[in-house]
Design an enzyme around this catalytic site. Structure first.
Site, PDB file in Angstrom:
ATOM      1  N   SER A   1       1.009  -1.104   0.117  1.00  0.00           N
ATOM      2  CA  SER A   1       0.155   0.177  -0.042  1.00  0.00           C
ATOM      3  C   SER A   1       0.724   1.171  -0.028  1.00  0.00           C
ATOM      4  CB  SER A   1      -1.005  -0.061   1.244  1.00  0.00           C
ATOM      5  OG  SER A   1      -1.558   1.233   1.339  1.00  0.00           O
TER       6      SER A   1
ATOM      7  N   LYS B   1     -13.890  -3.329   2.782  1.00  0.00           N
ATOM      8  CA  LYS B   1     -14.931  -2.204   2.528  1.00  0.00           C
ATOM      9  C   LYS B   1     -16.043  -2.365   2.808  1.00  0.00           C
ATOM     10  CE  LYS B   1     -11.705  -0.191  -0.757  1.00  0.00           C
ATOM     11  NZ  LYS B   1     -11.495   1.199  -1.676  1.00  0.00           N
TER      12      LYS B   1
ATOM     13  N   GLY C   1     -16.864  -5.881  -8.181  1.00  0.00           N
ATOM     14  CA  GLY C   1     -16.170  -6.197  -7.020  1.00  0.00           C
ATOM     15  C   GLY C   1     -16.280  -5.141  -5.833  1.00  0.00           C
ATOM     16  N   GLY C   2     -15.315  -4.777  -5.008  1.00  0.00           N
ATOM     17  CA  GLY C   2     -15.319  -3.953  -4.057  1.00  0.00           C
ATOM     18  C   GLY C   2     -15.190  -2.368  -4.415  1.00  0.00           C
TER      19      GLY C   2
ATOM     20  N   TYR D   1      -3.626   1.086 -10.346  1.00  0.00           N
ATOM     21  CA  TYR D   1      -2.349   1.772 -10.527  1.00  0.00           C
ATOM     22  C   TYR D   1      -1.050   1.185 -10.523  1.00  0.00           C
ATOM     23  CZ  TYR D   1      -2.364   2.378  -5.319  1.00  0.00           C
ATOM     24  OH  TYR D   1      -2.169   1.847  -4.138  1.00  0.00           O
TER      25      TYR D   1
HETATM   26  P1  ATR Z   1     -14.195  -9.534  -4.612  1.00  0.00           P
HETATM   27  O1  ATR Z   1     -14.436 -10.510  -5.620  1.00  0.00           O
HETATM   28  O2  ATR Z   1     -13.885 -10.156  -3.293  1.00  0.00           O
HETATM   29  O3  ATR Z   1     -15.186  -8.353  -4.627  1.00  0.00           O
HETATM   30  P2  ATR Z   1     -12.474  -7.540  -5.671  1.00  0.00           P
HETATM   31  O4  ATR Z   1     -10.980  -7.415  -5.849  1.00  0.00           O
HETATM   32  O5  ATR Z   1     -13.340  -6.358  -5.257  1.00  0.00           O
HETATM   33  O6  ATR Z   1     -12.710  -8.983  -5.258  1.00  0.00           O
HETATM   34  O7  ATR Z   1     -13.145  -7.738  -7.372  1.00  0.00           O
HETATM   35  C1  ATR Z   1     -12.339  -8.386  -8.119  1.00  0.00           C
HETATM   36  C2  ATR Z   1     -13.098  -8.080  -9.650  1.00  0.00           C
HETATM   37  O8  ATR Z   1     -12.389  -8.643 -10.636  1.00  0.00           O
HETATM   38  C3  ATR Z   1     -14.762  -8.944  -9.570  1.00  0.00           C
HETATM   39  O9  ATR Z   1     -15.473  -8.152 -10.539  1.00  0.00           O
HETATM   40  C4  ATR Z   1     -14.096 -10.218 -10.278  1.00  0.00           C
HETATM   41  O10 ATR Z   1     -15.043 -10.937 -10.907  1.00  0.00           O
HETATM   42  P3  ATR Z   1     -15.860 -11.993 -10.217  1.00  0.00           P
HETATM   43  O11 ATR Z   1     -16.955 -11.321  -9.344  1.00  0.00           O
HETATM   44  O12 ATR Z   1     -16.620 -12.980 -11.278  1.00  0.00           O
HETATM   45  O13 ATR Z   1     -14.982 -12.906  -9.326  1.00  0.00           O
HETATM   46  C5  ATR Z   1     -12.759  -9.668 -11.205  1.00  0.00           C
HETATM   47  N1  ATR Z   1     -12.166 -10.647 -11.783  1.00  0.00           N
HETATM   48  C6  ATR Z   1     -10.987 -11.163 -11.191  1.00  0.00           C
HETATM   49  N2  ATR Z   1     -10.368 -12.101 -11.735  1.00  0.00           N
HETATM   50  C7  ATR Z   1     -11.057 -12.208 -13.120  1.00  0.00           C
HETATM   51  C8  ATR Z   1     -11.098 -12.994 -13.970  1.00  0.00           C
HETATM   52  N3  ATR Z   1      -9.932 -13.832 -14.189  1.00  0.00           N
HETATM   53  N4  ATR Z   1     -11.898 -12.907 -15.157  1.00  0.00           N
HETATM   54  C9  ATR Z   1     -12.984 -11.913 -15.132  1.00  0.00           C
HETATM   55  N5  ATR Z   1     -13.037 -11.351 -13.839  1.00  0.00           N
HETATM   56  C10 ATR Z   1     -12.104 -11.184 -13.108  1.00  0.00           C
END
Ligand code: ATR
Length: 273
Positions: free
Chosen positions: A15, A66, A129-130, A217
């Site tokens: 971070s 979050k 996601g988050g 970033y």
């Molecule tokens: P979280 O899934 O715990 O909310 P995040 O880091 O906030 O984690 O979000 C990750 C995002 O990247 C999500 O939209 C995730 O899609 P899924 O909800 O289907 O998991 C997306 N993501 C991560 N890896 C991916 C991949 N290989 N292909 C497509 N989307 C991906």
């Protein structure tokens, strides 16, 4: 006594928030220190009691906490209340533990103020996601009326549509075809992160006047951002959003709006090389 601030998240080792806030504490001669705070097994009880006992004056929350932090707080305010996504904690004058969200401001301040005729623009948020609730709210606050979302796991889109009725849901399988329809594309997935997976196609068929925003970033330029930049698309990475969310958190805690000066930007960039 030196005031304490910090950030929780996982992974959190890399971070840049300590660098950002400690730079400003130094600049404004505030006796305070901002550190990474380790949380074991999603157990927030130590952090929560340290905030309530005023051992810690403020906390930032990053992924994946979050939303998870919300049940531990006394109240959500402003954008945190609308998104249920919290990135800044503090104790208010009545001793209540407050959760706020400065990510929405971060996105607006960094890029969306540059969007002309926002009402007529079509935006697609890639990822649910988050960070996505903050992206949605910042687009709405900037006046966009046409906002779509797509996610590999479709259920998460339905969940967000319950909160933000304005959303159109796009099938993940259609993404490659769909991107040509949008004026603004926002990557809110983790695709493109350093040492991580990436989109399995290039963003070939896009509008000429596309604006592409990456919430990532690290690296400063994801493969997709680099590809679009070479095609003369207007691109933005997540660094400005990161700096602006930090600026607002700093303001909430210290009632000083800290300057984003060139030296600070150079220090941050040097860490991302
Ligand atoms: P979280 O899934 O715990 O909310 P995040 O880091 O906030 O984690 O979000 C990750 C995002 O990247 C999500 O939209 C995730 O899609 P899924 O909800 O289907 O998991 C997306 N993501 C991560 N890896 C991916 C991949 N290989 N292909 C497509 N989307 C991906």
């Amino acid at each position: 006594m030196t005031k304490k601030f910090g950030i929780i998240g996982n992974p959190i080792k890399h971070s840049l928030s300590p660098l950002l806030h400690n730079y400003w504490f130094d600049k404004y001669k505030i006796d305070a220190k901002y550190s990474i705070i380790e949380v074991q097994d999603d157990n927030f009880s130590n952090v929560i009691s340290d905030l309530k006992n005023e051992k810690i004056s403020g906390i930032n929350i990053t992924l994946p906490y979050k939303q998870k932090i919300v049940p531990h707080l006394d109240m959500l305010v402003n954008d945190a209340e609308i998104t249920s996504s919290v990135n800044t904690l503090y104790l208010n004058n009545n001793g209540k533990l407050v959760g706020d969200n400065t990510d929405v401001f971060g996105l607006q301040a960094a890029y969306l103020k540059e969007v002309d005729n926002a009402e007529s623009k079509k935006a697609l948020i890639i990822g649910a996601g988050g960070v996505s609730p903050s992206v949605i709210l910042s687009l709405i606050k900037s006046g966009l009326k046409n906002i779509s979302i797509t996610n590999r796991t479709k259920e998460k889109c339905f969940f967000l549509k319950n909160k933000f009725k304005i959303l159109n849901i796009v099938d993940w399988k259609l993404l490659k075809e769909e991107i040509k329809k949008y004026d603004i594309l926002i990557n809110a997935t983790s695709l493109g992160l350093k040492n991580g997976e990436d989109f399995d196609f290039n963003f070939e068929n896009t509008k000429n006047n596309l604006i592409y925003i990456d919430t990532i970033y690290n690296p400063l330029e994801t493969r997709t951002l680099k590809y679009l930049k070479e095609k003369d698309v207007k691109v933005f990475n997540g660094l400005d959003m990161f700096i602006y969310q930090g600026q607002k958190s700093f303001y909430l805690w210290n009632k000083i709006n800290p300057e984003i000066d060139q030296k600070l930007i150079e220090i941050l960039l040097s860490k991302l090389k």
